[in-house]
Write an enzyme that holds these catalytic residues in place. Structure first.
Site, PDB file in Angstrom:
ATOM      1  N   SER A   1       0.833  -1.201   0.000  1.00 22.61           N
ATOM      2  CA  SER A   1       0.000   0.000   0.000  1.00 22.61           C
ATOM      3  C   SER A   1       0.865   1.248   0.000  1.00 22.61           C
ATOM      4  O   SER A   1       1.968   1.245   0.559  1.00 22.61           O
ATOM      5  CB  SER A   1      -0.873  -0.018   1.257  1.00 22.61           C
ATOM      6  OG  SER A   1      -1.485   1.235   1.475  1.00 22.61           O
TER       7      SER A   1
ATOM      8  N   TYR B   1      -2.321  -0.395  10.792  1.00 20.45           N
ATOM      9  CA  TYR B   1      -2.240  -0.605   9.342  1.00 20.45           C
ATOM     10  C   TYR B   1      -0.912  -0.086   8.799  1.00 20.45           C
ATOM     11  O   TYR B   1      -0.226  -0.768   8.054  1.00 20.45           O
ATOM     12  CB  TYR B   1      -3.413   0.090   8.654  1.00 20.45           C
ATOM     13  CG  TYR B   1      -3.443  -0.114   7.158  1.00 20.45           C
ATOM     14  CD1 TYR B   1      -3.997  -1.268   6.615  1.00 20.45           C
ATOM     15  CD2 TYR B   1      -2.911   0.837   6.288  1.00 20.45           C
ATOM     16  CE1 TYR B   1      -4.029  -1.467   5.241  1.00 20.45           C
ATOM     17  CE2 TYR B   1      -2.936   0.649   4.919  1.00 20.45           C
ATOM     18  CZ  TYR B   1      -3.495  -0.508   4.399  1.00 20.45           C
ATOM     19  OH  TYR B   1      -3.513  -0.699   3.033  1.00 20.45           O
TER      20      TYR B   1
END
Length: 188
Positions: free
Chosen positions: A141, A154
């Site tokens: 990501s 995250y």
């Protein structure tokens, strides 16, 4: 790249980027090895690939469970072979602040994608290096390059995955096993 007869292992194959990749290359003549938790989704994908003349094998596994990965890896090696390409696309996560996230949330976010990727690579890497060929691709990501509030677990998992992938590149520099990290922006 000619994918004919290449063994391509895809983690997270039952949805998202993994599923999209499988559908994209299923007509290229590769032997696709599909790994994900969702047996029902894998079965549907497998039937679709076979119906369209592709070759695919399903190996359901919880990629956050080291013993499950080891067991499936041995079956894959015996039944299909050592992958030529591994696409690590299994991943999940919640955008939670440290105040809202439980300890389990942090553990779960690190388990997938980070440990899922590490365990999968470890299960096949020695064989790929011994064969002196292969390509390991890891989907990450853009959050692996950012810091912002409200997504600490995250972000930590994605930064760890980026560090692992960069270190893997360095460790494999003298071999013919390639590594690629794909970092996309927003993905639909």
């Amino acid at each position: 790249m000619n994918l004919k007869d290449k063994i391509i292992l895809v983690t997270g194959a039952s949805s998202g980027i993994g599923e999209a990749f499988v559908k994209l290359v299923s007509s290229e003549g590769a032997k696709l090895v599909l790994v994900a938790r969702s047996v029902d989704k894998l079965d549907l994908l497998l039937r679709d690939i076979h119906k369209n003349g592709g070759t695919a094998y399903s190996y359901p596994a919880d990629l956050t469970n080291l013993e499950a990965i080891k067991k499936q890896a041995e079956k894959i090696k015996k039944e299909v072979g050592i992958p030529d390409i591994i696409l690590n696309s299994a991943g999940a996560g919640n955008w939670l602040s440290i105040f809202d996230a439980s300890e389990k949330d942090f553990t779960d976010m690190m388990a997938s994608p980070y440990f899922a990727t590490v365990y999968t690579i470890k299960a096949f890497l020695n064989d790929m290096v011994k064969r002196n060929s292969g390509h390991i691709i890891t989907i990450n990501s853009a959050a692996s390059y950012l810091i912002f509030p409200g997504a600490l677990g995250y972000l930590s998992a994605r930064w760890a995955l980026r560090a692992f992938q960069n270190g893997l590149f360095e460790e494999l520099r003298s071999s013919k096993v390639l590594t690629t990290s794909i970092v996309a922006g927003k993905v639909d």
